[in-house]
Design a protein around this motif. Structure first.
Motif, PDB file in Angstrom:
ATOM      1  N   LYS A   1       6.759   0.063  -7.258  1.00 21.93           N
ATOM      2  CA  LYS A   1       7.234  -1.303  -7.088  1.00 21.93           C
ATOM      3  C   LYS A   1       8.760  -1.283  -7.052  1.00 21.93           C
ATOM      4  CE  LYS A   1       3.262  -3.280  -9.321  1.00 21.93           C
ATOM      5  NZ  LYS A   1       2.604  -3.276 -10.556  1.00 21.93           N
ATOM      6  N   PRO A   2       9.383  -2.115  -6.230  1.00 25.93           N
ATOM      7  CA  PRO A   2      10.840  -2.136  -6.165  1.00 25.93           C
ATOM      8  C   PRO A   2      11.447  -2.508  -7.504  1.00 25.93           C
ATOM      9  CG  PRO A   2       9.858  -3.359  -4.340  1.00 25.93           C
ATOM     10  CD  PRO A   2       8.765  -3.020  -5.285  1.00 25.93           C
ATOM     11  N   HIS A   3      12.491  -1.798  -7.870  1.00 29.04           N
ATOM     12  CA  HIS A   3      13.230  -2.165  -9.070  1.00 29.04           C
ATOM     13  C   HIS A   3      14.631  -1.588  -8.957  1.00 29.04           C
ATOM     14  CE1 HIS A   3      11.162   1.672  -9.958  1.00 29.04           C
ATOM     15  NE2 HIS A   3      12.334   2.002 -10.428  1.00 29.04           N
TER      16      HIS A   3
ATOM     17  N   PHE B   1      19.533  -3.384  -4.320  1.00 29.98           N
ATOM     18  CA  PHE B   1      18.254  -3.702  -4.936  1.00 29.98           C
ATOM     19  C   PHE B   1      18.356  -4.961  -5.776  1.00 29.98           C
ATOM     20  CE2 PHE B   1      18.198   0.801  -4.215  1.00 29.98           C
ATOM     21  CZ  PHE B   1      16.948   1.004  -3.672  1.00 29.98           C
TER      22      PHE B   1
ATOM     23  N   ASP C   1      11.408   6.378  -5.211  1.00 31.82           N
ATOM     24  CA  ASP C   1      11.223   4.973  -5.575  1.00 31.82           C
ATOM     25  C   ASP C   1      12.192   4.070  -4.816  1.00 31.82           C
ATOM     26  OD1 ASP C   1       9.264   5.788  -7.304  1.00 31.82           O
ATOM     27  OD2 ASP C   1      10.009   4.611  -9.002  1.00 31.82           O
TER      28      ASP C   1
ATOM     29  N   ALA D   1      11.182   1.270  -2.196  1.00 36.48           N
ATOM     30  CA  ALA D   1      11.616  -0.099  -2.465  1.00 36.48           C
ATOM     31  C   ALA D   1      12.378  -0.674  -1.279  1.00 36.48           C
ATOM     32  CB  ALA D   1      12.493  -0.121  -3.719  1.00 36.48           C
TER      33      ALA D   1
END
Length: 575
Positions: A356-358, A376, A423, A427
């Motif tokens: 999950k995008p973070h 982000f 990641d 994302a």
């Protein structure tokens, strides 16, 4: 020799061979009939030699007296009436072959009473021929007794295993159905003695306790993924990585509550544990995959254990993601001497997709170019998957050393950076951010026919990640831009590696994640590269904020712990 139509008895025996292979086939078919009849209680009684005696009794809907003979006729069924229903089969049985096939190779006694009937009715068959029928006193439901299985086909008996082995198979199939249907009471009797019993409480963990014992059941993780827009959902239980077995026989999978054998589904389960289990060790699973009935073909084989899926990609990804996401929430950092991780990246590559995008920490200053390439939405994960660590330094220009609350931690700088970049790339892809770096001097690449086909097929996917590739000849291409995070030292090799990974990945996983993992691999810091304290601290901070800080996208561990206990024992402070 002239062509002749087979006599009915011979044709029936041949057809029975496809449905009734051994005693466990009989038990399976009869249990499925009971479940289709909405039974709340099923009792299975077998002899020490299952071929000698099998009896299945249920409290289901029962069969009308005027339909029992019809039930023993080939291709007669109450579950299927039109051709359109083949695309939406919701019952376990539907072919109308089980009872007549069983009756053609054994002695069969059926006693059944339909709800609303004053009495039961029984019929008796001997190898396909009816020898008796009568009214009977019995409770509502159906009882089917099978005696002297394969008595008229002795050649089949030669190919069966020992009575003990066949009995074990019967036990196993009863256990599997009990775990799939926790609301149904199952009881298994061998020579009249109860050997297995569930209460039908509806609690899915209860039959697992009955099958595997309370200790193993306490180490199972509940999996419950919500139904997505396509009607896909996964529910059941999987074991923690520490609870594993030496073979796949403990991996139980159902599709719409139908027991299935599927190498593709098994592979999805195994890959969800990739990097978390020792080599040649397998988890315990009891999982049901719910998918729209119209998207699965259960009419692939008479035994109904093999199924076909309309969208194998989606099925694989749904199952693998559901398991992996629940495992990640439960996995502690690997302790030295406790768990052996295997590196299978050189053999196969199946990255994980539950990301999950973070954001990254805003105060991190580092020379890693990826930080300036993407923007982000900054927020902290809603759980802390790594403890707070204090950086000590770097050893062998490969591993970071950190002090933690319960030991000393070693972090593989390359694997950790791979995880961070993966990641971030995923994302950015999710936020539709495609950031490229244009090559000052475009690179001409000659590819093999296989690589060229892969590139043409996946050209749009590569473009989404920042590649700008233009065909220049038959198998010649010009690379004008690559992802911003990727090293441009050897663009041709990087492109070939990515295509190789896509080739290995095949239909089992989204190609986008393969590209993301490959880009991350080719962009991360290498073993043997010295890092400043600022860079090391930034790496540690960013790893803490990733979706899965325990493994790189290939499944290798990023971090291991040397516990205080081990340190004290090695220095003689603890005996």
């Amino acid at each position: 020799m002239p062509i002749e139509v087979l006599i009915p008895s011979l044709a029936a025996q041949i057809a029975a061979g496809e449905v009734v292979e051994r005693p466990v086939s009989v038990v399976k078919e009869l249990i499925e009939n009971s479940l289709d009849a909405h039974a709340a209680s099923i009792v299975i009684d077998v002899g020490k030699d299952p071929c000698s005696y099998i009896r299945v009794v249920d409290d289901g809907d029962g069969i009308s007296s005027n339909e029992i003979d019809l039930a023993l006729t080939h291709h007669a069924t109450s579950k299927l009436h039109t051709l359109d229903q083949l695309d939406d089969i919701r019952t376990l049985g539907f072919r109308g072959e089980a009872l007549p096939s069983i009756a053609s190779v054994s002695k069969v006694l059926i006693v059944s009473r339909r709800l609303g009937s004053d009495s039961a009715y029984s019929v008796e068959y001997d190898c396909g021929l009816k020898i008796n029928e009568t009214a009977y006193a019995s409770a509502i439901g159906t009882s089917v007794s099978v005696i002297d299985l394969f008595s008229n086909v002795p050649v089949r008996l030669k190919f069966l295993r020992s009575s003990t082995s066949e009995l074990t198979k019967v036990k196993d199939i009863v256990h599997l159905f009990a775990m799939a249907y926790p609301s149904v009471k199952f009881q298994l009797r061998i020579e009249g003695k109860v050997t297995f019993d569930t209460q039908g409480s509806g609690n899915p963990i209860d039959p697992i306790v009955a099958v595997y014992g309370p200790k193993s059941a306490s180490e199972m993780i509940a999996v419950a993924s919500e139904q997505d827009d396509n009607g896909y959902a996964v529910e059941g239980f999987v074991s923690v990585p520490a609870l594993n077995r030496a073979n796949r026989s403990y991996m139980t999978l159902f599709v719409n509550n139908r027991l299935v054998n599927s190498r593709m589904l098994n592979h999805a389960v195994e890959e969800s544990y990739h990097g978390l289990l020792p080599e040649r060790r397998y988890p315990i699973t009891v999982l049901n995959l719910a998918i729209p009935y119209s998207e699965v073909d259960v009419n692939a084989h008479p035994g109904k254990l093999e199924v076909r899926f309309q969208n194998e990609n989606r099925v694989y990804s749904t199952l693998q993601k559901a398991i992996r996401s629940h495992l990640i929430n439960q996995i502690p950092v690997s302790q030295v001497g406790q768990t052996t991780f295997t590196n299978r990246a050189s053999q196969s590559f199946y990255p994980y997709t539950n990301y999950k995008p973070h954001g990254t920490t805003s105060d991190s200053q580092t020379t890693f170019s990826v930080d300036s390439a993407y923007t982000f939405n900054t927020h902290k994960p809603n759980r802390e998957v790594l403890p707070s660590l204090t950086l000590i330094g770097q050893v062998r220009l490969t591993y970071l050393v950190a002090d933690g609350p319960d030991g000393v931690y070693l972090i593989d700088q390359h694997a950790a950076h791979e995880r961070i970049l993966f990641d971030k790339v995923v994302a950015a892809r999710g936020q539709r951010q495609s950031v490229s770096q244009t090559l000052l001097s475009p690179t001409t690449v000659e590819l093999s026919s296989l690589h060229a086909d892969l590139l043409d097929t996946n050209k749009e996917t590569l473009k989404l990640y920042g590649f700008d590739i233009e065909q220049f000849g038959d198998n010649t291409y010009i690379v004008r831009a690559v992802p911003a995070v990727m090293s441009i030292a050897d663009t041709e090799k990087s492109l070939r590696d990515i295509l190789d990974m896509i080739s290995v990945e095949g239909l089992l996983r989204q190609h986008e994640d393969v590209v993301a993992a490959s880009v991350a691999c080719h962009s991360s810091v290498r073993a043997g590269m010295p890092l400043s304290l600022t860079e090391m601290q930034s790496l540690l901070n960013q790893l803490h904020d990733t979706s899965n800080p325990h493994t790189c996208p290939h499944g290798r561990p990023t971090i291991i712990r040397y516990a205080d206990y081990n340190l004290e024992r090695e220095f003689g402070r603890r005996q």
